[in-house]
Design a protein around this motif. Structure first.
Motif, PDB file in Angstrom:
ATOM      1  N   LEU A   1     -22.048 -19.429  -2.913  1.00 15.40           N
ATOM      2  CA  LEU A   1     -21.199 -18.300  -3.289  1.00 15.40           C
ATOM      3  C   LEU A   1     -20.758 -17.495  -2.069  1.00 15.40           C
TER       4      LEU A   1
ATOM      5  N   ASP B   1     -15.921 -21.125 -11.374  1.00 16.93           N
ATOM      6  CA  ASP B   1     -14.944 -20.032 -11.433  1.00 16.93           C
ATOM      7  C   ASP B   1     -14.823 -19.344 -10.081  1.00 16.93           C
ATOM      8  N   ALA B   2     -15.961 -19.122  -9.427  1.00 17.41           N
ATOM      9  CA  ALA B   2     -15.947 -18.413  -8.144  1.00 17.41           C
ATOM     10  C   ALA B   2     -15.177 -19.169  -7.076  1.00 17.41           C
ATOM     11  N   VAL B   3     -15.281 -20.500  -7.069  1.00 20.33           N
ATOM     12  CA  VAL B   3     -14.609 -21.290  -6.035  1.00 20.33           C
ATOM     13  C   VAL B   3     -13.235 -21.792  -6.491  1.00 20.33           C
ATOM     14  N   GLN B   4     -12.826 -21.337  -7.699  1.00 20.49           N
ATOM     15  CA  GLN B   4     -11.518 -21.725  -8.266  1.00 20.49           C
ATOM     16  C   GLN B   4     -11.375 -23.254  -8.324  1.00 20.49           C
TER      17      GLN B   4
ATOM     18  N   THR C   1     -20.785  -6.482  -7.395  1.00 23.76           N
ATOM     19  CA  THR C   1     -21.653  -7.520  -7.949  1.00 23.76           C
ATOM     20  C   THR C   1     -22.598  -8.055  -6.886  1.00 23.76           C
TER      21      THR C   1
ATOM     22  N   VAL D   1     -20.871  -8.690  -3.321  1.00 18.79           N
ATOM     23  CA  VAL D   1     -19.417  -8.852  -3.288  1.00 18.79           C
ATOM     24  C   VAL D   1     -18.825  -7.802  -4.220  1.00 18.79           C
TER      25      VAL D   1
ATOM     26  N   TYR E   1     -25.564 -11.072  -6.060  1.00 22.04           N
ATOM     27  CA  TYR E   1     -26.058 -12.389  -6.454  1.00 22.04           C
ATOM     28  C   TYR E   1     -27.397 -12.637  -5.775  1.00 22.04           C
TER      29      TYR E   1
ATOM     30  N   LEU F   1     -20.186 -20.610 -13.608  1.00 21.25           N
ATOM     31  CA  LEU F   1     -20.020 -19.407 -12.789  1.00 21.25           C
ATOM     32  C   LEU F   1     -19.538 -19.769 -11.386  1.00 21.25           C
ATOM     33  N   VAL F   2     -20.175 -20.779 -10.796  1.00 18.87           N
ATOM     34  CA  VAL F   2     -19.784 -21.194  -9.445  1.00 18.87           C
ATOM     35  C   VAL F   2     -18.382 -21.814  -9.452  1.00 18.87           C
TER      36      VAL F   2
ATOM     37  N   LEU G   1     -16.983 -16.763  -1.523  1.00 19.83           N
ATOM     38  CA  LEU G   1     -16.530 -15.407  -1.827  1.00 19.83           C
ATOM     39  C   LEU G   1     -16.587 -14.451  -0.641  1.00 19.83           C
TER      40      LEU G   1
END
Length: 360
Positions: A52, A260-263, A83, A80, A85, A257-258, A56
Motif C-alpha cells: 500500500l 482498489d488502492a492500486v487501481q 486513514t 494516508v 493502515y 481493498l488492495v 499510495l
C-alpha cells in the motif's frame, strides 16, 4: 505489448515488490519492447503495508510494539490522509511466535491500532493474515483497554476460566474511529471450520490439543459476544477478526481493498496480458488469495491471466476454475534448492521463459 505484473509475495523468499521486479527483469530480457506495469499485491497478510505504501505513498511511521511473547518488535503505521493502515503479521506473525501458540498474545496488534489512532487517523485498516497467534484477539482487546476476570494478554490458555469481559474502555478509546478488518478468510472463530481447527496446526497446535484450545476460545466468545464469533471472518488471524468485529469493525477482503488502492481494474483494461503469482499455487488460492483475485479482475477486463509460482499444485482443470490460463512452476524449472537459494534470479529466469510463449 503491455503486460500487467501483479504478484503476491513468495512466502519466505520474496516480498511482492521483489517478486514483481524479478518477473519484470526476466520478461524484459526476452521481450525488451514490451511495456511492463508493476502492481505488487497483498491480501492483508505479510507485505500489506509495504504494498500500500508503494501504491499510495503517505507517511510511514516506525513504532515498537509487543511481540507474541512480550519481546519488543519493530512495526510500521502507514498514514494516508485520514486513514491509517497496519499489518497484524508485523506484531504477531508466524515468524515471531516460535510455535508456542498456547501462550502467544496478539497484544502488539492492539498497540499498533492505538499508534494509528494516536497519529490522528479517523479510519484504521488492519491487514489480517500470516499470524502466529490463536488467542481470539483477546490481546488486541487488552491493549485497547478491555478488562476481564482473567489475563487477556497471556495467550489462549489464560482464557480457559474466563467468565466476564468488559469492552467499555476499548470502545471508548475508539470512539469516532472507523475500523476495517482486511481479511482473506471467512472462517468463524470456533468450531469445525474455526480458527483453531483450520489454522491451528500450522501455528503449532498439536492435533490432540485442537479440541481443548478451541474450547478456550468458545469460553472467551461466550463471555464476550457469542453471536459475533459465528460471523464470517471472525476466525481471521487466530481470531483477531473477532476482536475487531466486536469493536464495530467492518470486514473487507484484503485483496479487494488492495486492488482498489492500486487501481488494478483500470490497469488490467489497459493491458494485453496479466501476470500474477505466489509461493504455492494450489486450490486454497480460491479463498481470497491474490492470484484468484487478480484473475477475477483480469476476467472482468477480458484479459488473459497467467501465474508464476514457486510450486504449482493444481491441474489444468482446477487452474481454469481459478481463472488462470496457465501456471508455471519455479521448482519444476530450477529445482527446489535453487528456487529457495536464489529466488529472484530463478523467478527472473522463469519469467524469461514464459515470455517466449506469451509475448508477441
Amino acid at each position: 505489448m503491455r503486460v500487467l505484473i501483479a504478484p503476491d509475495k513468495f512466502a519466505g523468499t520474496l516480498t511482492a515488490v521483489q517478486a514483481a521486479r524479478a518477473i519484470a527483469e526476466g520478461w524484459a530480457r526476452q521481450a525488451p519492447g514490451d511495456e511492463l506495469d508493476l502492481a505488487p499485491m497483498a491480501d492483508g497478510g505479510p507485505g500489506f503495508v509495504d504494498v500500500l505504501h508503494a501504491a499510495l505513498g503517505g507517511e510511514l511511521a516506525a513504532v515498537t510494539v509487543s511481540g507474541p511473547h512480550g519481546d519488543a518488535v519493530p512495526a510500521a503505521v502507514l498514514v494516508v490522509g485520514g486513514t491509517a493502515y497496519v499489518e497484524s503479521a508485523q506484531a504477531a506473525g508466524l515468524h515471531l511466535a516460535d510455535g508456542d501458540v498456547e501462550s502467544a498474545t496478539s497484544r502488539g496488534v492492539g498497540e499498533l491500532v492505538l499508534a494509528a489512532v494516536d497519529s490522528g487517523a479517523r479510519t484504521v485498516v488492519v491487514g489480517l493474515g500470516g499470524s502466529g497467534t490463536n488467542d481470539g484477539g483477546a490481546g488486541v482487546l487488552a491493549a485497547l483497554g478491555a478488562t476481564a476476570d482473567v489475563a487477556l494478554d497471556a495467550g489462549p490458555a489464560a482464557l480457559a476460566a474466563v467468565t466476564e469481559v468488559d469492552l467499555s474502555r476499548a470502545r471508548e478509546r475508539l470512539s469516532g474511529v472507523t475500523l476495517v478488518a482486511a481479511s482473506d478468510v471467512d472462517n468463524p472463530l470456533t468450531g469445525l471450520f474455526g480458527a483453531t481447527k483450520t489454522y491451528g496446526p500450522q501455528k503449532g497446535v498439536a492435533e490432540e490439543r485442537i479440541a481443548e484450545v478451541d474450547g478456550w476460545l468458545e469460553a472467551f466468545a461466550t463471555a464476550t459476544d457469542r453471536r459475533t464469533s459465528l460471523e464470517k471472518g471472525a476466525g481471521a488471524a487466530g481470531g483477531m477478526g473477532y476482536a475487531l468485529m466486536v469493536l464495530g469493525a467492518t470486514r473487507e477482503p484484503g485483496i479487494d481493498l488492495v486492488a482498489d488502492a492500486v487501481q488494478l481494474a483500470s490497469r488490467a483494461r489497459s493491458a494485453d496480458l496479466v501476470v500474477t503469482g505466489e509461493g504455492a499455487f494450489d486450490f486454497s488460492s480460491r479463498a481470497g488469495k491474490v492470484p484468484y483475485g487478480v484473475a477475477g479482475v483480469a476476467s472482468e477486463a477480458l484479459r488473459p491471466c497467467i501465474a508464476l509460482a514457486g510450486q504449482v499444485l493444481v491441474g489444468s482443470r482446477e487452474m481454469r476454475a481459478l481463472g488462470i490460463e496457465s501456471a508455471y512452476s519455479l521448482v519444476d524449472l530450477v529445482g527446489e534448492e535453487r528456487a529457495l537459494g536464489a529466488p529472484a534470479e530463478a523467478l527472473a529466469e522463469l519469467a524469461q521463459r514464459v515470455a517466449r510463449t506469451w509475448s508477441r
